[in-house]
Design an enzyme around this catalytic site. Structure first.
Site, PDB file in Angstrom:
ATOM      1  N   HIS A 286      -0.926  10.304  -3.341  1.00 33.68           N
ATOM      2  CA  HIS A 286      -2.298   9.678  -2.761  1.00 33.68           C
ATOM      3  C   HIS A 286      -3.266  10.807  -2.931  1.00 33.68           C
ATOM      4  O   HIS A 286      -4.387  10.778  -3.216  1.00 33.68           O
ATOM      5  CB  HIS A 286      -1.990   9.369  -1.223  1.00 33.68           C
ATOM      6  CG  HIS A 286      -3.263   8.819  -0.827  1.00 33.68           C
ATOM      7  ND1 HIS A 286      -4.024   9.807  -0.017  1.00 33.68           N
ATOM      8  CD2 HIS A 286      -3.990   7.833  -0.844  1.00 33.68           C
ATOM      9  CE1 HIS A 286      -5.259   9.121   0.305  1.00 33.68           C
ATOM     10  NE2 HIS A 286      -5.234   8.097   0.034  1.00 33.68           N
TER      11      HIS A 286
ATOM     12  N   HIS B 220       0.895  -1.148   0.254  1.00 36.57           N
ATOM     13  CA  HIS B 220      -0.104  -0.055  -0.029  1.00 36.57           C
ATOM     14  C   HIS B 220       0.850   1.165   0.120  1.00 36.57           C
ATOM     15  O   HIS B 220       1.617   1.478   0.990  1.00 36.57           O
ATOM     16  CB  HIS B 220      -0.721  -0.254   1.282  1.00 36.57           C
ATOM     17  CG  HIS B 220      -1.895   1.016   1.338  1.00 36.57           C
ATOM     18  ND1 HIS B 220      -1.754   2.155   2.189  1.00 36.57           N
ATOM     19  CD2 HIS B 220      -2.844   1.470   0.449  1.00 36.57           C
ATOM     20  CE1 HIS B 220      -2.528   2.707   2.155  1.00 36.57           C
ATOM     21  NE2 HIS B 220      -3.434   2.513   0.976  1.00 36.57           N
TER      22      HIS B 220
HETATM   23  O1  G3P Z   1      -6.518   1.611  -2.901  1.00 37.31           O
HETATM   24  C1  G3P Z   1      -6.634   0.770  -1.766  1.00 37.31           C
HETATM   25  C2  G3P Z   1      -6.661   1.739  -0.350  1.00 37.31           C
HETATM   26  O2  G3P Z   1      -5.496   2.454  -0.978  1.00 37.31           O
HETATM   27  C3  G3P Z   1      -7.457   2.782  -0.741  1.00 37.31           C
HETATM   28  O3  G3P Z   1      -7.230   3.831   0.186  1.00 37.31           O
HETATM   29  O4  G3P Z   1      -7.155   6.162   0.660  1.00 37.31           O
HETATM   30  O5  G3P Z   1      -5.077   4.632   0.832  1.00 37.31           O
HETATM   31  O6  G3P Z   1      -5.954   5.099  -1.237  1.00 37.31           O
HETATM   32  P1  G3P Z   1      -6.355   4.948   0.052  1.00 37.31           P
HETATM   33 CA    CA Z   2      -4.917   3.614  -3.219  1.00 37.89          CA
END
Ligand code: G3P
Ligand code: CA
Length: 326
Positions: free
Chosen positions: A64, A22
């Site tokens: 992000h 992530h």
């Molecule tokens: O894309 C999966 C997860 O990353 C969604 O949350 O806010 O971290 O992009 P975010």
């Molecule tokens: Ca994401």
């Protein structure tokens, strides 16, 4: 569209649970830097995530937020370039300008303090925001030099915002996916988005690969009017006509308040509709509650008991270790 599809894109991972880094190995290095991606690759993550937004000159960069201040020194370098709401939008800066920014560990913009207590220290290191293409080249290079086949997991961030600004994020991203060979169900790529109209639209634009609809609640906005509808069997069936999987928040697949982190049943329902399920996000330094600080418990609950096909994690080393220990 979805019935025959099971994870993952990388051939040797077919049928296995996938660990999705992530924002890279973001538990250890500032998120979405190439350094964080290299570390995730070295850890053996199956997929590396890219959140994507556009610059003023229309280049997809790996970031992000649609704003820059939580992870860069934009306020110091470009004083006065904020909008009336006080924020510095990436879309107001050219790629050349964005390349001058130093990336740091995420801060809470309200307090100015680190968003996570014990991660990479503020004030150390020189990091840059990569373009999508720079990152793909690095991943494909590492795949070649390491004999690996780590996949990619790009997310179209806030497409409606981009449209309102007169920009088309998907139209900029899809040709890059095609150019780098991520064009088909058998390629190691999942394209993801929180906004259902854009999920439908990328199919209309011809994207033939694996597609994931992200969601944070058990009510999802899918109707013409934008009203939320319950995520029931009928909604899942409709999702499966377009997408290959769903990416729900962790609390939608396991009950984070139950002592046993009991499955909610969503994964079984999604599987019945032919969808893969990749929940987000396991962070081993953010305990689900003070008495259960061990991330391994969550990997066990989400990938094991609840039966998810993969999971996003800031700590891909822990996910890979969990898989190896099975
Ligand atoms: O894309 C999966 C997860 O990353 C969604 O949350 O806010 O971290 O992009 P975010
Ligand atoms: Ca994401």
């Amino acid at each position: 569209m979805s019935a025959a599809v099971r994870p993952a894109g990388a051939a040797e991972n077919a049928g296995a649970k996938v660990i999705i880094a992530h924002r890279g190995a973001s538990g250890y290095l500032p998120e979405h830097t190439l350094e964080a991606k290299a570390m995730a690759h070295a850890f053996g993550a199956d997929f590396l995530e890219q959140d994507l937004v556009l610059t003023k000159d229309g280049v997809p960069v790996v970031l992000h937020d649609i704003t820059l201040e939580a992870v860069t020194d934009v306020e110091d370098r470009f004083p006065g370039r904020n909008r009336p709401d006080g924020k510095f939008y990436a879309i107001d800066f050219t790629l050349a300008e964005i390349k001058t920014l130093n990336v740091h560990e995420r801060v809470d913009t309200k307090t100015g303090k680190p968003a996570f207590r014990s991660r990479f220290p503020q004030g150390l290191g020189q990091f840059r925001i990569p373009t999508f293409e720079e990152e793909l080249q690095m991943i494909q290079g590492m795949n070649a030099s390491r004999g690996m086949s780590a996949g990619i997991y790009p997310e179209l961030k806030s497409p409606a915002f981009h449209h309102a600004e007169g920009k088309d994020l998907a139209a900029a991203v899809l040709p890059i996916l095609k150019k780098y060979g991520y064009w088909g169900k058998a390629t190691p790529c999942f394209l993801q988005c929180f906004e259902w109209p854009e999920v439908e639209r990328v199919r209309k634009l011809g994207y033939p690969g694996q597609l994931v609809f992200l969601m944070g609640k058990t009510e999802v906005r899918m109707s013409e009017s934008g009203d939320a509808v319950p995520l029931d069997a009928s909604a899942l069936k409709r999702i499966a006509e377009v997408a290959d999987g769903i990416g729900p928040a962790l609390g939608m697949v396991v009950d984070l308040k139950s002592p046993t982190l009991a499955p909610t049943g969503l994964i079984d329902k999604a599987h019945a509709a032919g969808l893969v399920v990749h929940p987000y996000t396991i962070r081993v330094d953010v305990p689900v509650d003070a008495s259960r600080p061990d991330g391994a418990i969550l990997f066990d609950a989400v990938l094991g008991k609840a039966g998810a096909d993969g999971v996003f994690t800031d700590h891909p080393d822990r996910g890979v270790a969990w898989k190896r220990g099975r």
